[in-house]
Design a protein around this motif. Structure first.
Motif, mmCIF file in Angstrom:
data_model
loop_
_atom_site.group_PDB
_atom_site.id
_atom_site.type_symbol
_atom_site.label_atom_id
_atom_site.label_comp_id
_atom_site.label_asym_id
_atom_site.label_seq_id
_atom_site.Cartn_x
_atom_site.Cartn_y
_atom_site.Cartn_z
ATOM 1 N N GLN A 225 0.852 -1.190 0.000
ATOM 2 C CA GLN A 225 0.000 0.000 0.000
ATOM 3 C C GLN A 225 0.891 1.244 0.000
ATOM 4 O O GLN A 225 0.958 1.967 0.984
ATOM 5 C CB GLN A 225 -0.915 -0.018 1.228
ATOM 6 C CG GLN A 225 -1.920 -1.153 1.219
ATOM 7 C CD GLN A 225 -3.045 -0.933 0.218
ATOM 8 O OE1 GLN A 225 -3.380 0.200 -0.097
ATOM 9 N NE2 GLN A 225 -3.617 -2.009 -0.286
ATOM 10 N N GLN A 226 1.590 1.451 -1.091
ATOM 11 C CA GLN A 226 2.625 2.487 -1.064
ATOM 12 C C GLN A 226 2.659 3.285 -2.359
ATOM 13 O O GLN A 226 3.270 2.852 -3.334
ATOM 14 C CB GLN A 226 3.989 1.837 -0.822
ATOM 15 C CG GLN A 226 4.045 1.123 0.509
ATOM 16 C CD GLN A 226 5.336 0.384 0.732
ATOM 17 O OE1 GLN A 226 6.290 0.545 -0.003
ATOM 18 N NE2 GLN A 226 5.370 -0.428 1.764
ATOM 19 N N GLY B 105 4.004 5.482 -4.975
ATOM 20 C CA GLY B 105 5.334 5.959 -5.330
ATOM 21 C C GLY B 105 6.463 5.008 -5.012
ATOM 22 O O GLY B 105 7.602 5.247 -5.396
ATOM 23 N N CYS B 106 6.194 3.944 -4.284
ATOM 24 C CA CYS B 106 7.248 3.013 -3.859
ATOM 25 C C CYS B 106 7.364 1.786 -4.741
ATOM 26 O O CYS B 106 8.363 1.069 -4.684
ATOM 27 C CB CYS B 106 6.993 2.516 -2.434
ATOM 28 S SG CYS B 106 7.167 3.773 -1.175
ATOM 29 N N PRO C 153 10.227 1.576 -7.630
ATOM 30 C CA PRO C 153 11.558 1.555 -6.986
ATOM 31 C C PRO C 153 11.820 0.268 -6.198
ATOM 32 O O PRO C 153 12.921 -0.281 -6.262
ATOM 33 C CB PRO C 153 11.519 2.772 -6.045
ATOM 34 C CG PRO C 153 10.532 3.702 -6.661
ATOM 35 C CD PRO C 153 9.494 2.810 -7.296
ATOM 36 N N GLU C 154 10.830 -0.234 -5.481
ATOM 37 C CA GLU C 154 11.027 -1.489 -4.747
ATOM 38 C C GLU C 154 11.265 -2.646 -5.711
ATOM 39 O O GLU C 154 12.112 -3.509 -5.472
ATOM 40 C CB GLU C 154 9.804 -1.796 -3.872
ATOM 41 C CG GLU C 154 9.919 -1.270 -2.453
ATOM 42 C CD GLU C 154 8.842 -1.861 -1.557
ATOM 43 O OE1 GLU C 154 7.908 -1.131 -1.230
ATOM 44 O OE2 GLU C 154 8.947 -3.046 -1.189
ATOM 45 N N PHE D 88 12.536 -2.450 -8.643
ATOM 46 C CA PHE D 88 13.895 -2.273 -9.181
ATOM 47 C C PHE D 88 14.936 -2.797 -8.182
ATOM 48 O O PHE D 88 15.870 -3.514 -8.570
ATOM 49 C CB PHE D 88 14.143 -0.801 -9.518
ATOM 50 C CG PHE D 88 15.570 -0.484 -9.856
ATOM 51 C CD1 PHE D 88 16.256 -1.217 -10.810
ATOM 52 C CD2 PHE D 88 16.233 0.554 -9.211
ATOM 53 C CE1 PHE D 88 17.593 -0.927 -11.109
ATOM 54 C CE2 PHE D 88 17.551 0.841 -9.501
ATOM 55 C CZ PHE D 88 18.231 0.104 -10.443
ATOM 56 N N PHE E 205 3.695 10.024 -8.665
ATOM 57 C CA PHE E 205 4.191 10.408 -7.339
ATOM 58 C C PHE E 205 5.714 10.482 -7.316
ATOM 59 O O PHE E 205 6.303 11.233 -6.547
ATOM 60 C CB PHE E 205 3.696 9.380 -6.306
ATOM 61 C CG PHE E 205 3.804 9.823 -4.885
ATOM 62 C CD1 PHE E 205 2.738 10.467 -4.266
ATOM 63 C CD2 PHE E 205 4.952 9.594 -4.140
ATOM 64 C CE1 PHE E 205 2.834 10.876 -2.950
ATOM 65 C CE2 PHE E 205 5.051 9.999 -2.824
ATOM 66 C CZ PHE E 205 3.990 10.639 -2.217
ATOM 67 N N ASN E 206 6.369 9.661 -8.134
ATOM 68 C CA ASN E 206 7.836 9.649 -8.158
ATOM 69 C C ASN E 206 8.330 9.363 -9.565
ATOM 70 O O ASN E 206 8.785 8.271 -9.874
ATOM 71 C CB ASN E 206 8.379 8.605 -7.170
ATOM 72 C CG ASN E 206 9.891 8.462 -7.279
ATOM 73 O OD1 ASN E 206 10.581 9.394 -7.678
ATOM 74 N ND2 ASN E 206 10.406 7.284 -6.940
ATOM 75 N N GLY F 107 10.902 10.411 -10.855
ATOM 76 C CA GLY F 107 12.365 10.310 -10.866
ATOM 77 C C GLY F 107 12.863 8.897 -11.074
ATOM 78 O O GLY F 107 13.950 8.692 -11.648
ATOM 79 N N ILE F 108 12.079 7.903 -10.640
ATOM 80 C CA ILE F 108 12.525 6.519 -10.808
ATOM 81 C C ILE F 108 12.744 6.183 -12.281
ATOM 82 O O ILE F 108 13.604 5.365 -12.616
ATOM 83 C CB ILE F 108 11.523 5.525 -10.159
ATOM 84 C CG1 ILE F 108 12.044 4.080 -10.230
ATOM 85 C CG2 ILE F 108 10.155 5.592 -10.830
ATOM 86 C CD1 ILE F 108 13.346 3.822 -9.524
ATOM 87 N N ALA G 190 14.080 8.090 -14.546
ATOM 88 C CA ALA G 190 15.436 8.519 -14.903
ATOM 89 C C ALA G 190 16.472 7.561 -14.335
ATOM 90 O O ALA G 190 17.484 7.253 -14.984
ATOM 91 C CB ALA G 190 15.686 9.939 -14.394
ATOM 92 N N THR G 191 16.215 7.074 -13.123
ATOM 93 C CA THR G 191 17.135 6.097 -12.530
ATOM 94 C C THR G 191 17.152 4.820 -13.372
ATOM 95 O O THR G 191 18.214 4.267 -13.674
ATOM 96 C CB THR G 191 16.713 5.787 -11.081
ATOM 97 O OG1 THR G 191 16.739 7.020 -10.335
ATOM 98 C CG2 THR G 191 17.667 4.795 -10.428
#
Lengths: 202, 166
Positions: free
Chosen positions: A45-46, A48-49, A52-53, A55, A77-78, A80-81, A83-84
């Protein structure tokens, strides 16, 4: 195109993969659409996470295919991930973004994709995730799932789906903590490793 | 930050079994980042914000490998949301190594908020932490942080301050 129908398509294509998925209606839908993947799926339940998680999991298990089932609200929400991922180029990460153009879990107010100006796949391509595609039919979705699950570069599919959740399906009863234990024990068993081992004294 | 402190950080990470480092670079740890990048036993991942870094570290935990999030202490504020959700909601731990900006003696106005907010934010999240100001204590503090996080399945933090970073 309905998200649940897409999930049924994806469900038929997966067996040994690991899945991390986003919050809201997609949790119970994936729980029902892919019962054989329940222990291999981390229900989080996250906002934006999720990607990334996924990844991080893909980095830690480079021989394993990892699937992120994210959402328009979650990715926005994010951003930026992306670009990463564009710079890191994980070869084993397949991302599906369920884009229903709304924050469905709180009743459906629009996200920024609802105006038609914001194109998540184009943003991803601009960030270096070159294999980023938008699909609007089940046939297109299935085709890109097959490609994404076999890809050697990060692969992202934005699935334009209708609002609303699949009615009459079984609810998942566990919380995030129980889900984590179930998932970790699955990874331990399939990988032959210890992630959460015994304390010094039990 | 002196080379000896950089060496102590990397020794501590290796003793703790860390193989993945997520970071958003800052000025106080400036020599640390290229040293991490150059180490063949560490996979470094540069992130766009510390919340993203925390989430990636959470994913690495689920794989059985060990990760660390390296950042300025201001990054703690950017990471609060994923830290709260992963740590309090699911019991997925993130170990953090942060530089102490805004400590007593800080001479940059913009860094004062970092000093004011760091410990209250760590305490609000109930994150155990140790502020290290002696180089000789760095390595063991990092090892202790992992011992705690892998017993509690909750976050922990090591803050490097004093003469180590100034």
């Amino acid at each position: 195109m309905k998200r649940y129908d897409c999930m049924l398509e994806l469900s038929r294509l997966v067996s040994d993969e690991l899945v991390i998925l986003s919050l809201g209606g997609s949790v119970d839908e994936w729980y029902n659409a892919a019962p054989h993947m329940r222990t291999a799926s981390l229900f989080q339940q996250q906002l934006g996470c999720v990607t990334p998680e996924a990844f991080g999991l893909a980095v830690g298990l480079p021989h394993q295919r990892v699937i992120s089932l994210d959402t328009d609200g979650g990715l926005l929400f994010n951003l930026g991930i992306l670009a990463t991922l564009g710079n890191e180029q994980p070869p084993n990460l397949f991302i599906v973004v369920w884009d229903n153009e709304s924050y469905q879990s709180i009743g459906g107010p629009p996200t920024h994709t609802a105006t038609g100006r914001v194109d998540l796949a184009a943003i991803a391509r601009g960030a270096g995730v070159e294999q980023s595609h938008t699909v609007r039919t089940l046939a297109e979705f299935a085709e890109h799932c097959q490609a994404g699950l076999a890809a050697t570069v990060p692969y992202l599919v934005v699935a334009k789906v209708e609002g609303g959740a699949q009615p009459g399906i079984k609810r998942k009863h566990s919380d995030g903590r129980e889900d984590k234990y179930i998932f970790v024990r699955h990874v331990e068993a399939t990988e032959g490793i210890t992630i959460m081992g015994p304390s010094e004294h039990n | 930050m002196q080379q000896e402190a950089v060496t102590a950080v990397i020794s501590g990470l290796k003793r703790a079994g860390v193989s993945v480092v997520c970071y958003l670079p800052d000025s106080l740890f400036k020599p640390l980042y290229p040293a991490l990048d150059a180490d063949p036993e560490l996979r470094t991942i540069r992130v766009t914000n510390e919340g993203e870094g925390a989430s990636i570290c959470g994913g690495v935990f689920l794989s059985g490998q060990r990760a660390v999030l390296v950042m300025e202490n201001s990054g703690l504020r950017a990471a609060v949301e994923p830290l709260a959700r992963m740590g309090l909601g699911a019991g997925i731990p993130v170990v953090m190594l942060m530089s102490y900006r805004g400590e007593l003696g800080e001479n940059n106005w913009w860094a004062i908020p970092h000093g004011i907010t760091m410990e209250p934010v760590l305490n609000a999240l109930r994150v155990p932490y140790r502020i290290v100001r002696e180089q000789a204590d760095i390595e063991q503090a990092i090892v202790d942080s992992y011992e705690s996080s892998y017993a509690s399945y909750y976050h922990s933090a090591v803050v490097l301050g004093g003469g180590i970073v100034r």
